[in-house]
Motif scaffolding. Structure first.
Motif, PDB file in Angstrom:
ATOM      1  N   GLU A 154       0.851  -1.208   0.000  1.00  0.00           N
ATOM      2  CA  GLU A 154       0.000   0.000   0.000  1.00  0.00           C
ATOM      3  C   GLU A 154       0.880   1.250   0.000  1.00  0.00           C
ATOM      4  O   GLU A 154       0.633   2.207  -0.730  1.00  0.00           O
ATOM      5  N   ARG A 155       1.933   1.198   0.825  1.00  0.00           N
ATOM      6  CA  ARG A 155       2.795   2.375   0.959  1.00  0.00           C
ATOM      7  C   ARG A 155       3.593   2.611  -0.325  1.00  0.00           C
ATOM      8  O   ARG A 155       3.633   3.722  -0.855  1.00  0.00           O
ATOM      9  N   THR A 157       3.087   1.531  -3.441  1.00  0.00           N
ATOM     10  CA  THR A 157       2.276   1.899  -4.616  1.00  0.00           C
ATOM     11  C   THR A 157       1.755   3.327  -4.476  1.00  0.00           C
ATOM     12  O   THR A 157       1.652   4.055  -5.462  1.00  0.00           O
ATOM     13  N   ALA A 158       1.436   3.728  -3.246  1.00  0.00           N
ATOM     14  CA  ALA A 158       0.965   5.103  -3.019  1.00  0.00           C
ATOM     15  C   ALA A 158       2.052   6.101  -3.414  1.00  0.00           C
ATOM     16  O   ALA A 158       1.805   7.070  -4.138  1.00  0.00           O
ATOM     17  N   ILE A 159       3.269   5.842  -2.942  1.00  0.00           N
ATOM     18  CA  ILE A 159       4.387   6.737  -3.246  1.00  0.00           C
ATOM     19  C   ILE A 159       4.669   6.723  -4.749  1.00  0.00           C
ATOM     20  O   ILE A 159       4.865   7.759  -5.387  1.00  0.00           O
ATOM     21  N   ALA A 162       1.912   8.721  -6.642  1.00  0.00           N
ATOM     22  CA  ALA A 162       2.009  10.168  -6.448  1.00  0.00           C
ATOM     23  C   ALA A 162       3.231  10.743  -7.170  1.00  0.00           C
ATOM     24  O   ALA A 162       3.141  11.771  -7.844  1.00  0.00           O
ATOM     25  N   VAL A 180      13.469   9.705  -4.043  1.00  0.00           N
ATOM     26  CA  VAL A 180      12.451   9.448  -3.016  1.00  0.00           C
ATOM     27  C   VAL A 180      11.933   8.012  -3.138  1.00  0.00           C
ATOM     28  O   VAL A 180      11.741   7.323  -2.126  1.00  0.00           O
TER      29      VAL A 180
ATOM     30  N   ASP B 151      12.017  15.504   1.417  1.00  0.00           N
ATOM     31  CA  ASP B 151      11.796  14.152   0.891  1.00  0.00           C
ATOM     32  C   ASP B 151      10.785  13.393   1.745  1.00  0.00           C
ATOM     33  O   ASP B 151       9.919  12.683   1.219  1.00  0.00           O
ATOM     34  N   ARG B 155       7.028  11.873   0.680  1.00  0.00           N
ATOM     35  CA  ARG B 155       6.592  10.514   0.945  1.00  0.00           C
ATOM     36  C   ARG B 155       5.292  10.511   1.769  1.00  0.00           C
ATOM     37  O   ARG B 155       4.329   9.838   1.418  1.00  0.00           O
ATOM     38  N   ALA B 158       2.292  11.798  -0.165  1.00  0.00           N
ATOM     39  CA  ALA B 158       1.903  10.815  -1.187  1.00  0.00           C
ATOM     40  C   ALA B 158       1.053   9.713  -0.567  1.00  0.00           C
ATOM     41  O   ALA B 158      -0.012   9.352  -1.089  1.00  0.00           O
ATOM     42  N   ILE B 159       1.526   9.182   0.556  1.00  0.00           N
ATOM     43  CA  ILE B 159       0.796   8.107   1.231  1.00  0.00           C
ATOM     44  C   ILE B 159      -0.551   8.619   1.719  1.00  0.00           C
ATOM     45  O   ILE B 159      -1.587   7.973   1.553  1.00  0.00           O
ATOM     46  N   ALA B 162      -2.990   9.042  -1.277  1.00  0.00           N
ATOM     47  CA  ALA B 162      -3.463   7.766  -1.824  1.00  0.00           C
ATOM     48  C   ALA B 162      -4.421   7.086  -0.849  1.00  0.00           C
ATOM     49  O   ALA B 162      -5.481   6.587  -1.250  1.00  0.00           O
ATOM     50  N   VAL B 180      -1.649   2.045   8.245  1.00  0.00           N
ATOM     51  CA  VAL B 180      -0.562   2.285   7.280  1.00  0.00           C
ATOM     52  C   VAL B 180      -0.007   3.703   7.430  1.00  0.00           C
ATOM     53  O   VAL B 180       1.207   3.917   7.374  1.00  0.00           O
TER      54      VAL B 180
END
Lengths: 195, 195
Positions: A154-155, A157-159, A162, A180, B151, B155, B158-159, B162, B180
């Protein structure tokens, strides 16, 4: 006949990549594919079905594209990294896919039929990453303890999503995006073992 | 007169939250706000300007909303966590903001005017998070060494984006989303000091 159908789906992806899904007309897709609107409707009952199938097609094409670019015999960790970094590739169809997913995500908020396709794609993408993490644990390329592959997926793919979106929109440069992403992988999975 | 303008922007946000930005008509916004279309055009020269200003307004409202919900005297680490978790709030205007940002992100791909607003919002959001990390380092609530706040902010936002989107679309449950997010913060910033 199957090829005709694929040609129509490819044309749909090109039209979405150029001008979005929202105003997409079946007539424009037919013109792009060099076929009659009637033929498009022969294969796809509704505009909604055409969009939904084009979305599945883009997803499948993306997976296949990645599979041809990564070494399937490589350790899980290496395959995972290649897969995530492939999403930042400058190839035209990678960009087209970003546009398609962005469009679909937005439309899915108001369209239950598309939401199902978006959910499927998202769950599939997370599962691929989680499976590669498990493969890496099994082959010794990922040695970090106590992780839950699904949560890490999850983490990451989220990063990845984005950063890819910001790269496509020109909001982040490639150096930042790659740094990153690299640091995020190391943070979750430890440093890569020397090859 | 300033209130009238704000009422029109609020009405625009409600219309977008209900049915998206793509098909939004100035007439619908006027009806929602209980004013004439001419008055909308008195304040906003074009439909594009109305959308762009509504986007800025949603962003500003979100920041103000968060500010009223977090303790500004709390340590940086605590403010950062409250801010990120606030994005998962079930309040109607939080959901409305998710819809607005999703719409704007998608439209910005094809609309340079909106892209500027999207970039501004994104850079601002990342900066807020990076500044809170620096505040936490200064007040001792974040003790982890060798991090680059920008950075980490890329991250964590982004998390957050999402997970919030998946929560809104019903693709992840609240428990997973909060776990998460919590683990991601600990991974980047270490465990929180005991209060």
């Amino acid at each position: 006949m199957a090829d005709r159908k694929t040609e129509i789906l490819k044309a749909t992806c090109r039209v979405i990549g150029r001008s979005g899904a929202h105003d997409l007309r079946v007539e424009d897709v037919a013109k792009e594919a060099g076929v009659s609107p009637a033929l498009v409707y022969y294969y796809f009952d509704t505009r909604g079905e055409l969009l939904s199938r084009a979305f599945d097609y883009a997803d499948q094409r993306s997976t296949e594209h990645t599979m041809t670019h990564i070494d399937l015999d490589a350790p899980g960790r290496e395959r995972l990294e290649e897969m995530l970094f492939h999403e930042f590739d400058e190839a035209p169809d990678v960009r087209e896919n970003w546009v398609i997913w962005s469009e679909m995500d937005a439309i899915a908020i108001f369209d239950k039929e598309l939401l199902v396709a978006v959910e499927k794609r998202s769950a599939n993408w997370t599962k691929i990453v989680a499976d590669l993490i498990r493969a890496g644990q099994a082959d010794g390329s990922i040695t970090v303890d106590g992780i839950t592959p699904e949560d890490v997926a999850e983490r990451l793919t989220a990063i990845n999503d984005a950063l890819g979106t910001k790269l496509m929109l020109g909001m982040l440069d490639r150096g930042t995006v790659e740094r990153v992403m690299h640091d995020s992988i190391e943070m979750d999975l430890g440093t890569a073992p020397s090859q």
